[in-house]
Scaffold this active site. Structure first.
Site, PDB file in Angstrom:
ATOM      1  N   LYS A   1       0.856  -1.193   0.000  1.00  0.00           N
ATOM      2  CA  LYS A   1       0.000   0.000   0.000  1.00  0.00           C
ATOM      3  C   LYS A   1       0.895   1.248   0.000  1.00  0.00           C
ATOM      4  O   LYS A   1       1.765   1.401   0.860  1.00  0.00           O
ATOM      5  CB  LYS A   1      -0.878  -0.039   1.251  1.00  0.00           C
ATOM      6  CG  LYS A   1      -2.175   0.698   1.131  1.00  0.00           C
ATOM      7  CD  LYS A   1      -3.027   0.406   2.353  1.00  0.00           C
ATOM      8  CE  LYS A   1      -4.320   1.158   2.332  1.00  0.00           C
ATOM      9  NZ  LYS A   1      -5.030   1.019   3.608  1.00  0.00           N
TER      10      LYS A   1
HETATM   11  C1  E4P Z   1      -8.324   2.157   3.599  1.00  0.00           C
HETATM   12  O1  E4P Z   1      -7.530   1.372   3.157  1.00  0.00           O
HETATM   13  C2  E4P Z   1      -8.219   2.779   4.926  1.00  0.00           C
HETATM   14  O2  E4P Z   1      -7.585   1.864   5.777  1.00  0.00           O
HETATM   15  C3  E4P Z   1      -9.543   3.078   5.551  1.00  0.00           C
HETATM   16  O3  E4P Z   1     -10.629   2.642   4.786  1.00  0.00           O
HETATM   17  C4  E4P Z   1      -9.670   4.413   6.162  1.00  0.00           C
HETATM   18  O4  E4P Z   1     -10.933   4.508   6.780  1.00  0.00           O
HETATM   19  P1  E4P Z   1     -11.297   5.606   7.882  1.00  0.00           P
HETATM   20  O5  E4P Z   1     -11.576   6.886   7.197  1.00  0.00           O
HETATM   21  O6  E4P Z   1     -12.524   5.050   8.546  1.00  0.00           O
HETATM   22  O7  E4P Z   1     -10.108   5.694   8.805  1.00  0.00           O
END
Ligand code: E4P
Length: 219
Positions: free
Chosen positions: A87
């Site tokens: 990522k």
């Molecule tokens: C995506 O890969 C992120 O980990 C995640 O969806 C972020 O979500 P949040 O806005 O609830 O922290």
């Protein structure tokens, strides 16, 4: 449509996997911190533990923000298990890193996408997934679902292989609307997936069926 769970909590990953509908896992540094995972070795061991639960596609995020650092970290993460997807944040060096990993056959998930222009760049660089954060856009009065729709349209128009991974999904309607507009993947907390089970008419209907069966089957 694929369902990913957005957590680093092993119990929740087990529960979603046992339901039989889980296609992958996304994590981020905040989710790892929430589980109290720190130190390179513990982080690696935790990713391995996640990979041991699911069949494929475990997103593990780099911490570095420079090209060399992202390449070094991404390679280390990819070595943990074939299921790892590296990522990478949507920044200039991140785009270069995505291009590099694409040429090496290492899958990437470009995170922190908040515009269709960013999604276009990530796809051009060869990202396997882009993660538009719809909940965080909704939080500041921008329409997160509209962004998903725009990206799906652009990718379909040009035949990009990059998959749209709707992230920051907060509730079941987000998930359902993402399905309606053609997101390839949704990543969300366990409660959003299990929330799909709920309907009062299912509960009352089942109670009635069981009561009627019991009436004629008791003695
Ligand atoms: C995506 O890969 C992120 O980990 C995640 O969806 C972020 O979500 P949040 O806005 O609830 O922290």
């Amino acid at each position: 449509m694929k369902f990913f769970i957005d957590t680093a909590n092993l119990d929740e990953i087990h529960e979603a996997y046992d339901l039989g509908v889980l296609d992958g896992v996304t994590t981020n540094p905040s989710l790892m911190a929430k589980e109290g995972i720190s130190g390179d070795e513990n982080v690696r061991a935790h990713y391995k533990a996640i990979c041991n639960i699911v069949d494929d596609k475990v997103s593990a995020e780099v911490i570095a923000t420079d090209f060399e650092g992202m390449i070094r970290e991404g390679k280390e993460l990819a070595k943990i298990d074939d299921k790892i997807v590296v990522k990478i944040p949507m920044i200039k060096d991140g785009v270069k890193a995505i291009k590099y990993f694409h040429s090496e056959g290492i899958r990437t998930n470009c995170t922190l996408i908040f515009s269709s222009g960013q999604a276009l760049l990530a796809a051009k660089a060869g990202a396997t997934y882009v993660s538009p954060f719809i909940g965080r856009l909704d939080d500041i009065s921008f329409n997160g679902l509209e962004l998903i729709e725009q990206i799906v349209h652009i990718y379909q128009t040009y035949g990009f292989a990059t998959e749209v991974l709707a992230a920051s999904v907060r509730h079941t309607m987000h998930l359902i609307q993402c399905a309606e507009i053609g997101a390839d993947v949704v990543t969300c907390p366990l409660k959003v997936i299990t929330g799909l089970l709920k309907h009062p008419l299912t509960d009352s209907g089942l109670a009635q069926f069981l009561a009627d069966h019991a009436k004629v089957n008791s003695k």
